[in-house]
Design a protein around this motif. Sequence first.
Motif, PDB file in Angstrom:
ATOM      1  N   ALA A  97       8.459   1.329  -8.427  1.00  0.00           N
ATOM      2  CA  ALA A  97       7.888   2.510  -7.637  1.00  0.00           C
ATOM      3  C   ALA A  97       7.119   1.879  -6.522  1.00  0.00           C
ATOM      4  O   ALA A  97       7.226   2.744  -5.308  1.00  0.00           O
ATOM      5  N   GLY A  98       6.479   0.825  -6.374  1.00  0.00           N
ATOM      6  CA  GLY A  98       5.672   0.416  -5.318  1.00  0.00           C
ATOM      7  C   GLY A  98       6.742   0.019  -4.360  1.00  0.00           C
ATOM      8  O   GLY A  98       6.505   0.177  -3.194  1.00  0.00           O
ATOM      9  N   TRP A  99       7.812  -0.687  -4.526  1.00  0.00           N
ATOM     10  CA  TRP A  99       8.677  -1.151  -3.872  1.00  0.00           C
ATOM     11  C   TRP A  99       9.349  -0.081  -2.738  1.00  0.00           C
ATOM     12  O   TRP A  99       9.847   0.071  -1.860  1.00  0.00           O
ATOM     13  N   ALA A 100       9.954   1.089  -3.660  1.00  0.00           N
ATOM     14  CA  ALA A 100      10.284   2.383  -3.282  1.00  0.00           C
ATOM     15  C   ALA A 100       9.499   2.944  -2.069  1.00  0.00           C
ATOM     16  O   ALA A 100       9.927   3.485  -1.076  1.00  0.00           O
ATOM     17  N   ASP A 101       8.225   3.269  -2.353  1.00  0.00           N
ATOM     18  CA  ASP A 101       7.153   3.741  -1.307  1.00  0.00           C
ATOM     19  C   ASP A 101       7.223   2.947  -0.264  1.00  0.00           C
ATOM     20  O   ASP A 101       7.125   3.286   0.859  1.00  0.00           O
ATOM     21  N   TRP A 102       7.042   1.398  -0.471  1.00  0.00           N
ATOM     22  CA  TRP A 102       7.050   0.252   0.387  1.00  0.00           C
ATOM     23  C   TRP A 102       8.241   0.570   1.711  1.00  0.00           C
ATOM     24  O   TRP A 102       8.167   0.621   2.762  1.00  0.00           O
ATOM     25  N   ALA A 103       9.305   0.787   1.134  1.00  0.00           N
ATOM     26  CA  ALA A 103      10.562   0.822   1.835  1.00  0.00           C
ATOM     27  C   ALA A 103      10.372   1.982   2.836  1.00  0.00           C
ATOM     28  O   ALA A 103      11.487   2.044   3.862  1.00  0.00           O
ATOM     29  N   ARG A 104       9.937   3.116   2.449  1.00  0.00           N
ATOM     30  CA  ARG A 104      10.074   4.429   3.432  1.00  0.00           C
ATOM     31  C   ARG A 104       8.533   4.524   4.223  1.00  0.00           C
ATOM     32  O   ARG A 104       8.186   5.548   4.464  1.00  0.00           O
ATOM     33  N   SER A 105       7.988   3.285   4.566  1.00  0.00           N
ATOM     34  CA  SER A 105       6.742   3.440   4.947  1.00  0.00           C
ATOM     35  C   SER A 105       6.848   2.868   6.565  1.00  0.00           C
ATOM     36  O   SER A 105       8.110   2.404   6.695  1.00  0.00           O
ATOM     37  N   ARG A 106       5.828   2.880   7.270  1.00  0.00           N
ATOM     38  CA  ARG A 106       6.046   2.545   8.537  1.00  0.00           C
ATOM     39  C   ARG A 106       5.820   0.944   8.712  1.00  0.00           C
ATOM     40  O   ARG A 106       5.276   0.349   7.811  1.00  0.00           O
ATOM     41  N   ARG A 107       6.188   0.213   9.802  1.00  0.00           N
ATOM     42  CA  ARG A 107       6.246  -1.078   9.908  1.00  0.00           C
ATOM     43  C   ARG A 107       4.712  -1.557   9.611  1.00  0.00           C
ATOM     44  O   ARG A 107       4.665  -2.769   9.098  1.00  0.00           O
ATOM     45  N   GLN A 108       3.620  -1.025  10.184  1.00  0.00           N
ATOM     46  CA  GLN A 108       2.389  -1.823  10.018  1.00  0.00           C
ATOM     47  C   GLN A 108       1.780  -1.534   8.332  1.00  0.00           C
ATOM     48  O   GLN A 108       1.119  -2.601   8.206  1.00  0.00           O
ATOM     49  N   GLN A 109       2.165  -0.544   7.911  1.00  0.00           N
ATOM     50  CA  GLN A 109       2.093  -0.266   6.493  1.00  0.00           C
ATOM     51  C   GLN A 109       2.876  -1.303   5.692  1.00  0.00           C
ATOM     52  O   GLN A 109       2.236  -1.801   4.632  1.00  0.00           O
ATOM     53  N   GLN A 110       4.168  -1.654   6.209  1.00  0.00           N
ATOM     54  CA  GLN A 110       4.922  -2.620   5.375  1.00  0.00           C
ATOM     55  C   GLN A 110       4.422  -4.210   5.424  1.00  0.00           C
ATOM     56  O   GLN A 110       4.656  -4.926   4.463  1.00  0.00           O
ATOM     57  N   ARG A 111       3.802  -4.278   6.521  1.00  0.00           N
ATOM     58  CA  ARG A 111       3.105  -5.507   6.563  1.00  0.00           C
ATOM     59  C   ARG A 111       1.983  -5.800   5.746  1.00  0.00           C
ATOM     60  O   ARG A 111       2.135  -6.882   4.800  1.00  0.00           O
ATOM     61  N   VAL A 112       1.105  -4.863   5.561  1.00  0.00           N
ATOM     62  CA  VAL A 112       0.152  -4.907   4.353  1.00  0.00           C
ATOM     63  C   VAL A 112       0.790  -4.845   3.182  1.00  0.00           C
ATOM     64  O   VAL A 112       0.302  -5.772   2.135  1.00  0.00           O
ATOM     65  N   GLY A 113       1.744  -4.102   3.003  1.00  0.00           N
ATOM     66  CA  GLY A 113       2.312  -4.101   1.620  1.00  0.00           C
ATOM     67  C   GLY A 113       2.842  -4.983   1.126  1.00  0.00           C
ATOM     68  O   GLY A 113       2.962  -5.449  -0.089  1.00  0.00           O
ATOM     69  N   VAL A 114       3.730  -5.850   1.979  1.00  0.00           N
ATOM     70  CA  VAL A 114       4.413  -7.025   1.573  1.00  0.00           C
ATOM     71  C   VAL A 114       3.523  -8.133   0.975  1.00  0.00           C
ATOM     72  O   VAL A 114       3.778  -8.813   0.027  1.00  0.00           O
ATOM     73  N   VAL A 115       2.324  -8.321   1.575  1.00  0.00           N
ATOM     74  CA  VAL A 115       1.063  -9.093   1.081  1.00  0.00           C
ATOM     75  C   VAL A 115       0.586  -8.469  -0.271  1.00  0.00           C
ATOM     76  O   VAL A 115       0.278  -9.298  -1.255  1.00  0.00           O
ATOM     77  N   HIS A 116       0.447  -7.194  -0.159  1.00  0.00           N
ATOM     78  CA  HIS A 116       0.015  -6.663  -1.301  1.00  0.00           C
ATOM     79  C   HIS A 116       0.935  -6.964  -2.658  1.00  0.00           C
ATOM     80  O   HIS A 116       0.439  -7.282  -3.656  1.00  0.00           O
ATOM     81  N   ALA A 117       2.167  -6.829  -2.166  1.00  0.00           N
ATOM     82  CA  ALA A 117       3.082  -7.096  -3.274  1.00  0.00           C
ATOM     83  C   ALA A 117       3.493  -8.408  -3.839  1.00  0.00           C
ATOM     84  O   ALA A 117       3.509  -8.749  -4.911  1.00  0.00           O
ATOM     85  N   ALA A 118       3.168  -9.223  -2.790  1.00  0.00           N
ATOM     86  CA  ALA A 118       3.269 -10.756  -2.882  1.00  0.00           C
ATOM     87  C   ALA A 118       1.925 -11.212  -3.954  1.00  0.00           C
ATOM     88  O   ALA A 118       2.073 -11.809  -5.181  1.00  0.00           O
ATOM     89  N   ALA A 119       0.611 -10.617  -3.793  1.00  0.00           N
ATOM     90  CA  ALA A 119      -0.410 -10.908  -4.490  1.00  0.00           C
ATOM     91  C   ALA A 119      -0.089 -10.335  -5.903  1.00  0.00           C
ATOM     92  O   ALA A 119      -0.471 -11.199  -6.996  1.00  0.00           O
ATOM     93  N   ASN A 120       0.184  -9.247  -5.941  1.00  0.00           N
ATOM     94  CA  ASN A 120       0.479  -8.419  -7.485  1.00  0.00           C
ATOM     95  C   ASN A 120       1.582  -9.186  -8.270  1.00  0.00           C
ATOM     96  O   ASN A 120       1.518  -9.345  -9.223  1.00  0.00           O
ATOM     97  N   GLU A 121       2.725  -9.476  -7.651  1.00  0.00           N
ATOM     98  CA  GLU A 121       3.706 -10.136  -8.135  1.00  0.00           C
ATOM     99  C   GLU A 121       3.559 -11.683  -8.737  1.00  0.00           C
ATOM    100  O   GLU A 121       4.111 -12.238  -9.643  1.00  0.00           O
ATOM    101  N   SER A 122       2.882 -12.119  -7.931  1.00  0.00           N
ATOM    102  CA  SER A 122       2.216 -13.562  -8.171  1.00  0.00           C
ATOM    103  C   SER A 122       1.472 -13.564  -9.448  1.00  0.00           C
ATOM    104  O   SER A 122       1.463 -14.175 -10.513  1.00  0.00           O
TER     105      SER A 122
END
Length: 290
Positions: A97-122
């Motif tokens: 669900a997080g990746w689905a929301d991330w993919a439909r956000s704006r670029r600045q949100q996606q930059r923060v989101g990819v680090v957010h996802a990296a932390a949580n999935e690690s």
Amino acid sequence: MRELRILRPIAKLEDAAVLDPVVREVHRVVDAVLKPRALEDLLHGVPAGHPMHPALVLVPAGSWIGAAVLDVVPGASRASRTLIGVGVLAAAPAIAAGWADWARSRRQQQRVGVVHAAANESAWVLYTASWLARRAGHDGFGKVLALAGFGLVGFGGYLGGHLGYRQAVGANHADAVVQRFPTGWHELGVLDDLPEEAPVRIEVAGEPLFVLRRGSRVDVLADVSTHLGEPLSDGRIDDPGHRGATITSSLGSVFEVATGEVVHGPATAPAVRFETRINGELIEVRLPRS
């Protein structure tokens, strides 16, 4: 109170263009996985009327917090391992669900989101390794792995708060229209001045409105998507001559023009709909129950 200096680099992630190659590659993969529109709508939370990711995160986060407490309780190793396993399994739909929301956000949100996802999935990887270590009888090593995972979950949660509260991912971006628009009926314009089956943007009482005329029927929505505030008038309209006409925003949300209801996400809240009436030659609008 001043913001903690140690937290300021988090906001700078929004402008970290160095992350863009990663964002583009991950976006390509997520788009391929989310091809079925029904699956994407489910992950966004369209049937529920609210984003699913924050709710789904509660189970793994709660399980891992419980495990952290039990890790300092004598004789609770088995219960702690069970909670870690529950969290590992429950994290899968939350991640999707997080990746689905991330993919439909704006670029600045996606930059923060990819680090957010990296932390949580690690953290998810560490907790999986912790469960395996405990199952093999290495409880001490499992606790160390879980503690590292817990730290990453906390960091990822902070970034999630930044996404949700500073960058407003998942929030209803049209709710302010309801608060600002004055009560009562307001003049929109003359019916014959509106083009037939072609949407127009008209400002009323300081608010931009999306207007579609079909004969003597006029449908009016706030000209702001509930997803990320993009103007509906910049979108694509389908079947304008039919009652079931829809407007697709520039970020992919689909709304029914007549009702404002969400047809497809990423939006989960309906568009703000206005009531209309014809008074002589004039069209007037108001918010429902105004």
